[in-house]
Design an enzyme around this catalytic site. Structure first.
Site, mmCIF file in Angstrom:
data_model
loop_
_atom_site.group_PDB
_atom_site.id
_atom_site.type_symbol
_atom_site.label_atom_id
_atom_site.label_comp_id
_atom_site.label_asym_id
_atom_site.label_seq_id
_atom_site.Cartn_x
_atom_site.Cartn_y
_atom_site.Cartn_z
ATOM 1 N N GLY A 8 19.649 11.856 -2.245
ATOM 2 C CA GLY A 8 20.590 10.998 -1.274
ATOM 3 C C GLY A 8 21.214 10.068 -2.104
ATOM 4 O O GLY A 8 21.699 9.060 -1.744
ATOM 5 N N GLY A 11 24.441 8.435 -0.697
ATOM 6 C CA GLY A 11 24.559 7.766 0.589
ATOM 7 C C GLY A 11 24.882 6.335 0.461
ATOM 8 O O GLY A 11 25.102 5.539 -0.578
ATOM 9 N N ILE A 35 22.836 16.595 -2.411
ATOM 10 C CA ILE A 35 23.529 17.804 -2.024
ATOM 11 C C ILE A 35 25.011 18.080 -2.348
ATOM 12 O O ILE A 35 25.458 19.295 -2.408
ATOM 13 C CB ILE A 35 23.480 18.136 -0.719
ATOM 14 C CG1 ILE A 35 23.276 19.425 -0.418
ATOM 15 C CG2 ILE A 35 24.284 17.459 0.196
ATOM 16 C CD1 ILE A 35 22.860 20.037 0.947
ATOM 17 N N ASP A 53 18.936 19.952 -2.961
ATOM 18 C CA ASP A 53 18.790 20.158 -1.573
ATOM 19 C C ASP A 53 17.321 19.727 -1.253
ATOM 20 O O ASP A 53 16.542 20.371 -1.586
ATOM 21 C CB ASP A 53 19.213 21.475 -1.130
ATOM 22 C CG ASP A 53 18.877 21.663 0.257
ATOM 23 O OD1 ASP A 53 18.406 20.656 1.107
ATOM 24 O OD2 ASP A 53 19.454 22.788 0.683
ATOM 25 N N TYR A 142 16.470 10.274 15.747
ATOM 26 C CA TYR A 142 16.409 9.308 14.625
ATOM 27 C C TYR A 142 14.967 8.720 14.632
ATOM 28 O O TYR A 142 14.252 8.433 13.521
ATOM 29 C CB TYR A 142 17.523 8.789 14.525
ATOM 30 C CG TYR A 142 17.792 7.827 13.058
ATOM 31 C CD1 TYR A 142 17.904 8.085 11.894
ATOM 32 C CD2 TYR A 142 17.570 6.384 13.361
ATOM 33 C CE1 TYR A 142 17.958 7.309 10.724
ATOM 34 C CE2 TYR A 142 17.733 5.520 12.206
ATOM 35 C CZ TYR A 142 17.655 5.755 10.998
ATOM 36 O OH TYR A 142 17.855 5.092 9.967
#
Length: 319
Positions: A8, A11, A35, A53, A142
Site C-alpha cells: 500500500g 496510500g 496495486i 496485489d 472498517y
C-alpha cells in the site's frame, strides 16, 4: 530492520513512510509495493518498486523471498467511509490481505507492522480518555476489520512467535497526499481549501471531537515502535496514539491566525458523521508513552502553520 517491504505504498501513510524509511535505511533496502504504478518522478518511484496485489498470497511470498526482506509494513487497506459503501470488497481486501501478509511474515520470519485505528472503537467504548484496553464493539465494516486485525496480529504473535506490532491511528493530517475516503478527512481538506478558496464546507459537524495526528509524528511513531525493545512491549497490538483532540471550530480558529477572512460552513454528511459519532473524543496514550517512548511533537498551532506553509508552496501562492 535491514530490508523492508511496504504494501500500500501509494496510500496516504505509505507514500511518506517509504520516503522516511529510505532516508533511514537506504533507498535500495526499501521495496515499495502497490496495486497501482507510482507517478513518474514521484518520490516512491525513485527507488525499488513492484506491483503487488495483497490478495495474491503466492505473489506476496515470491516478492518477499526475491527481495530478501526481514521486515514487512503492511499498509494496504480500504478506509472507513469507502469501506462502508463496499463492505464485501473491504472484507476481502482488508482481512484477506492481512491474512496473506501475516502468513508471509510467519513463513519468512519477518518483523511485522500494520496499523489499526480509532475506528476499532464503537458507541459502547468510553469516549473520554479512552483506555488502552476497553470494550471494542464497532458498528462499521472498517471497524470490524480493525478489531479482527488486532486480534489476528496478537494470535500470530502468541501462536507462531511472529514479531507483530501495531498502533491505533487517529485521523492523520498531511500536505503530501490528499486523503481518500476517511471519516477524519475534513481535517486535511480544510487546509487545502483555506489556501485555494478561502472557505470550506465541513462534512463533520461542529463540536465533533476526534483525535488527530500530524503525519510526521505518525511516521516517526511507526519507526520508533519497530525499533523498540520487543521485551518491553505489553500492548503490542495495538497502542492508542494521538497528537491532539480537535473539532472543526478549533481548526478554523487556528487557520484564521494566518487567514483572518477564512470562512467555515457546514454541509454535514450523515454517513461520515454517523461514523464519527461512534468514535472516542480523546484517547489515553499513556501505554505507548511508557512502553516505547511515544512523544508527538506537533500540536494544532504548529501543525497549522506547517500545513499552510507547505500547501502555499505547492500551490504557488502567497498570502
Amino acid at each position: 530492520m535491514k530490508k523492508i517491504i511496504i504494501t500500500g505504498a501509494l496510500g496516504q501513510i505509505g507514500t511518506e513512510l517509504v520516503v522516511k524509511c529510505r532516508e533511514l535505511y537506504g533507498t535500495d533496502n526499501v521495496l515499495a509495493t502497490d496495486i497501482n504504478e507510482p507517478e513518474e518522478g514521484s518520490e516512491v518511484a525513485k527507488g525499488p518498486f513492484q506491483i503487488l496485489d495483497v490478495t495474491d498470497r503466492e505473489k506476496m511470498f515470491k516478492t518477499v523471498e526475491e527481495f530478501g526482506a526481514d521486515t514487512m509494513m503492511h499498509m494496504a487497506a480500504l478506509l472507513s467511509a469507502v469501506a462502508e459503501k463496499r463492505p464485501m470488497f473491504a472484507w476481502d481486501l482488508n482481512m484477506g490481505g492481512l491474512m496473506n501478509a501475516l502468513e508471509t511474515a510467519r513463513e519468512y520470519d519477518l518483523q511485522f507492522f500494520t496499523p489499526s485505528s480509532i475506528g476499532s472503537f464503537g458507541n459502547s467504548t468510553p469516549k473520554v480518555n479512552t483506555p488502552q484496553v476497553t470494550i471494542q464493539r464497532p458498528s462499521t465494516m472498517y471497524g470490524v476489520n480493525k478489531v479482527a486485525g488486532e486480534l489476528l496480529c496478537q494470535y500470530y504473535f502468541e501462536k507462531f512467535g511472529v514479531d507483530t506490532r501495531s498502533v491505533r491511528f487517529p485521523g492523520l493530517i498531511s500536505y503530501v497526499k490528499e486523503p481518500g475516503g476517511g471519516t477524519t478527512d475534513y481535517a486535511v481538506e480544510i487546509y487545502f481549501q483555506a489556501v485555494r478558496e478561502g472557505k470550506y464546507a465541513s462534512f463533520i459537524d461542529k463540536g465533533t471531537y476526534m483525535d488527530m495526528m500530524f503525519m510526521d509524528d505518525a511516521i516517526n511513531a511507526i519507526i520508533k515502535l519497530m525499533e523498540a525493545d520487543g521485551g518491553k512491549l505489553i500492548h503490542r497490538n495495538a497502542y492508542n496514539l494521538s497528537g491532539m483532540s480537535i473539532e472543526p471550530e478549533m481548526v478554523k480558529e487556528a487557520i484564521q491566525e494566518y487567514y483572518p477572512d477564512f470562512e467555515l460552513t457546514y454541509d454535514v454528511d450523515p454517513d461520515r458523521q454517523g461514523i464519527a459519532d461512534t468514535w472516542p473524543d480523546n484517547l489515553d496514550v499513556s501505554c505507548a508513552r511508557a512502553e516505547w517512548g511515544f512523544n508527538p511533537e506537533f500540536d494544532l498551532d504548529r501543525m497549522t502553520k506547517t500545513m499552510l506553509d507547505a500547501i502555499e508552496k505547492q500551490e504557488g501562492k502567497q498570502k
